[in-house]
Design an enzyme around this catalytic site. Structure first.
Site, PDB file in Angstrom:
ATOM      1  N   ASP A 299      35.456 -11.143 -71.818  1.00 22.82           N
ATOM      2  CA  ASP A 299      35.379 -12.586 -71.596  1.00 22.82           C
ATOM      3  C   ASP A 299      34.526 -12.828 -70.363  1.00 22.82           C
ATOM      4  OD1 ASP A 299      35.942 -15.325 -71.931  1.00 22.82           O
ATOM      5  OD2 ASP A 299      37.761 -15.224 -70.716  1.00 22.82           O
ATOM      6  N   LEU A 472      35.962 -19.360 -71.532  1.00 27.25           N
ATOM      7  CA  LEU A 472      36.349 -19.544 -72.943  1.00 27.25           C
ATOM      8  C   LEU A 472      35.437 -18.783 -73.893  1.00 27.25           C
ATOM      9  CD1 LEU A 472      37.142 -23.379 -72.794  1.00 27.25           C
ATOM     10  CD2 LEU A 472      38.733 -21.463 -72.513  1.00 27.25           C
ATOM     11  N   HIS A 473      35.164 -17.530 -73.543  1.00 25.32           N
ATOM     12  CA  HIS A 473      34.293 -16.684 -74.363  1.00 25.32           C
ATOM     13  C   HIS A 473      34.966 -15.376 -74.759  1.00 25.32           C
ATOM     14  CE1 HIS A 473      30.815 -18.799 -72.006  1.00 25.32           C
ATOM     15  NE2 HIS A 473      31.322 -19.574 -72.951  1.00 25.32           N
ATOM     16  N   PRO A 474      36.194 -15.379 -75.294  1.00 26.24           N
ATOM     17  CA  PRO A 474      36.806 -14.119 -75.714  1.00 26.24           C
ATOM     18  C   PRO A 474      36.008 -13.491 -76.851  1.00 26.24           C
ATOM     19  CG  PRO A 474      38.048 -15.978 -76.589  1.00 26.24           C
ATOM     20  CD  PRO A 474      37.030 -16.542 -75.635  1.00 26.24           C
TER      21      PRO A 474
END
Length: 548
Positions: A299, A472-474
């Site tokens: 992330d 918010l980039h899993p």
């Protein structure tokens, strides 16, 4: 549209998010292919203004109507904080609640993927044609940008006294400007592309799903929570799901998991595909022992460097509740602050001159506020969002129970490596250097965050641990490849050892990209759609079209 009790489809797509919408569009171009999309969340109705108005992007986050609201386990290197993770709970997935920033990443991201066994055809020259196919870009060289794709983009105007000062300060600090961070040169500062058009969010659903909604071979059913992929031996034969409180089943020749980096590995594990010891521990029968399912979790973390502004030139009034009705009326008339997501400019720089390519991403915002709209600064202000893009910190995702409605356990391990910590110190110093330039002197009301009390390396890392938030980039939890830790085949996207089951979403990335991940996910889905249909890949980009 309701699914019949004895229904059977050629393809069932689990998840109507970014990747699922692309797949639904492209696969149903073949009129003989019957496709069902199962989305656990709600429809994305036109009257849901919080997900349509760009400036309202802070409203869906944290809302039980639009956001699944996940949290990590206590993060050991961030003082035991549980980090909130917003995920879209409606058609379009997180593309319906994100910041609408469109960035491909750096060409060397994909060339790096191609260095891994089995991924030789994931070089930038292989990916560029798919980026171009999906986008309708506003400007840039034709060699690098698409003009006729379904995804409409707009370039941020980035006008006004604060943006002027930001670009001037970046140059004073020794950084260059770039015409297009998605084009020939990512490095430097410039105006950002946004997936919005004429004041409307251009989510994956609006761009790919709605235009083909009436195709007779496409069925979309929302509020349908997949609970398990049903297998006969090692062949997937259908999906069990809950719709309106009732358990249901739909058969399929092919099943594609497109729930994202959280839900796809969760569904695989619930179905008996994953680390055998974990599955036995929670009472799930093991079908295929794949240790990589849920591993390699990556992330982006970010912080806000905020300053007070001594002149009334920021966008601060636009976040005051008393002005929202007026801003909404302006938006209906096609003008005003509601038309923009306000992430109109930023840049990519290196934390050290010796780094091979930029590893820090910066967004400039002409007001001082958190991403979810909380803690707005009293009065006028401005800020930079900054964070390392190529962190080597990795975590994992594991189901906590055989109950599909129990959220999985996620541990990201932010700040856990020496490289990560070193880059974080450089990131905060970089942001401070830009804001210290003379271009801001006449309006600078002082640093609000981190503040004067945060100066040493230790203090910076402690502050990041207290205040850092996920971007918010899993990603990367079902990585593609051929090694023992991989989950899907990098050509067909089939799950290793299981027939009739594929994964297509952010989870298949082997390593997170140097930018927001929405555009890379869409590109992956475009490529996967061709592979699933048995089509030849698009011709690779010419050498003259590939950025250095």
């Amino acid at each position: 549209m309701s699914v019949g009790e004895d229904a059977h489809y050629d393809v069932v797509i689990v998840g109507g998010g970014s990747a699922g919408c692309v797949l639904a569009n492209r696969l149903t171009e073949d009129p003989t292919c019957r496709v069902l999309v199962l989305e656990a969340g709600r429809p994305d109705a036109w009257w849901d203004l919080p997900v349509q108005i760009p400036a309202a992007l802070m409203m869906p986050i944290g809302s039980r109507f639009y956001d699944w609201g996940y949290s990590s386990l206590p993060e050991p290197y961030m003082g035991g904080r549980e980090i909130y993770h917003a995920r879209g709970k409606l058609l379009g997935g997180s593309s319906s609640i994100n910041g609408m920033i469109f960035q491909r990443g750096n060409p060397l991201d994909y060339d790096g993927w191609a260095q891994e066994p089995g991924l030789e055809h994931w070089q930038y020259e292989d990916c560029l044609p798919y980026f171009k196919r999906m986008e309708r870009a506003p400007s840039g060289e034709d060699a690098f940008r698409g003009r006729e794709g379904p995804l409409r983009l707009e370039r941020g105007p980035a006008q006004g006294p604060l943006f002027e000062r930001f670009f001037a300060a970046a140059q004073e600090a020794g950084y260059s400007l770039t015409d297009d961070v998605n084009g020939e040169c990512q490095e430097g500062f410039g105006r950002f592309d946004r997936n919005l058009h004429r004041g409307l969010r251009q989510s994956a659903s609006r761009s790919y799903l709605h235009p083909v909604w009436n195709r007779p071979n496409l069925t979309v059913q929302s509020r349908s929570h997949a609970t398990r992929v049903r297998l006969q031996g090692t062949r997937a034969v259908g999906v069990e799901y809950v719709h309106k409180g009732r358990g249901k089943f739909v058969g399929a020749d092919e099943i594609i998991c497109s729930g994202g980096a959280i839900n796809s590995p969760q569904l695989l594990q619930l179905s008996g595909i994953g680390p055998a010891d974990l599955l036995r521990e929670v009472g799930v029968d093991v079908v295929q022992d794949l240790p990589g399912v849920g591993a390699n979790l990556q992330d982006h973390l970010e912080v806000y460097i905020q300053h007070a502004c001594t002149q009334p030139i920021s966008m601060a009034p636009s976040v005051l509740r008393r002005w929202r009705p007026w801003i909404g009326l302006q938006w209906l008339a096609g003008y005003g602050p509601g038309m923009s997501n306000h992430f109109e400019a930023g840049g990519f720089v290196r934390s050290r001159p010796s780094d091979p390519y930029p590893n820090l991403m910066i967004h400039f915002l002409p007001l001082a506020i958190r991403y979810d709209g909380s803690k707005p600064t009293p009065g006028h202000g401005y800020q930079l969002h900054i964070g390392p893009m190529l962190s080597d910190s990795k975590g994992s995702l594991r189901i906590a129970s055989s109950d599909p409605l129990v959220p999985p356990k996620m541990q990201f391990n932010y700040l856990s490596t020496e490289q990560d910590r070193r880059e974080w110190i450089a990131a905060v110093e970089c942001a401070r250097e830009i804001f210290s330039q003379s271009s801001f002197t006449d309006i600078d009301g002082g640093e609000l965050a981190p503040g004067k009390g945060v100066r040493t390396d230790r203090e910076i890392l402690e502050w990041v641990g207290r205040e850092g938030e996920t971007a918010l980039h899993p990603s990367c939890t079902c990585r593609m490849g051929t090694g023992k830790d991989s989950v899907v085949d990098p050509v067909s996207m089939r799950v290793h050892g299981v027939q009739g089951l594929r994964v297509v979403d952010a989870s298949v990335m082997p390593k997170i990209t140097n930018a927001n991940i929405y555009a890379p996910v869409m590109m992956i889905a475009e490529r996967a759609a061709d592979a699933i249909r048995g089509l030849n890949p698009l011709p690779v980009a010419k050498e003259s079209e590939v950025a250095p």
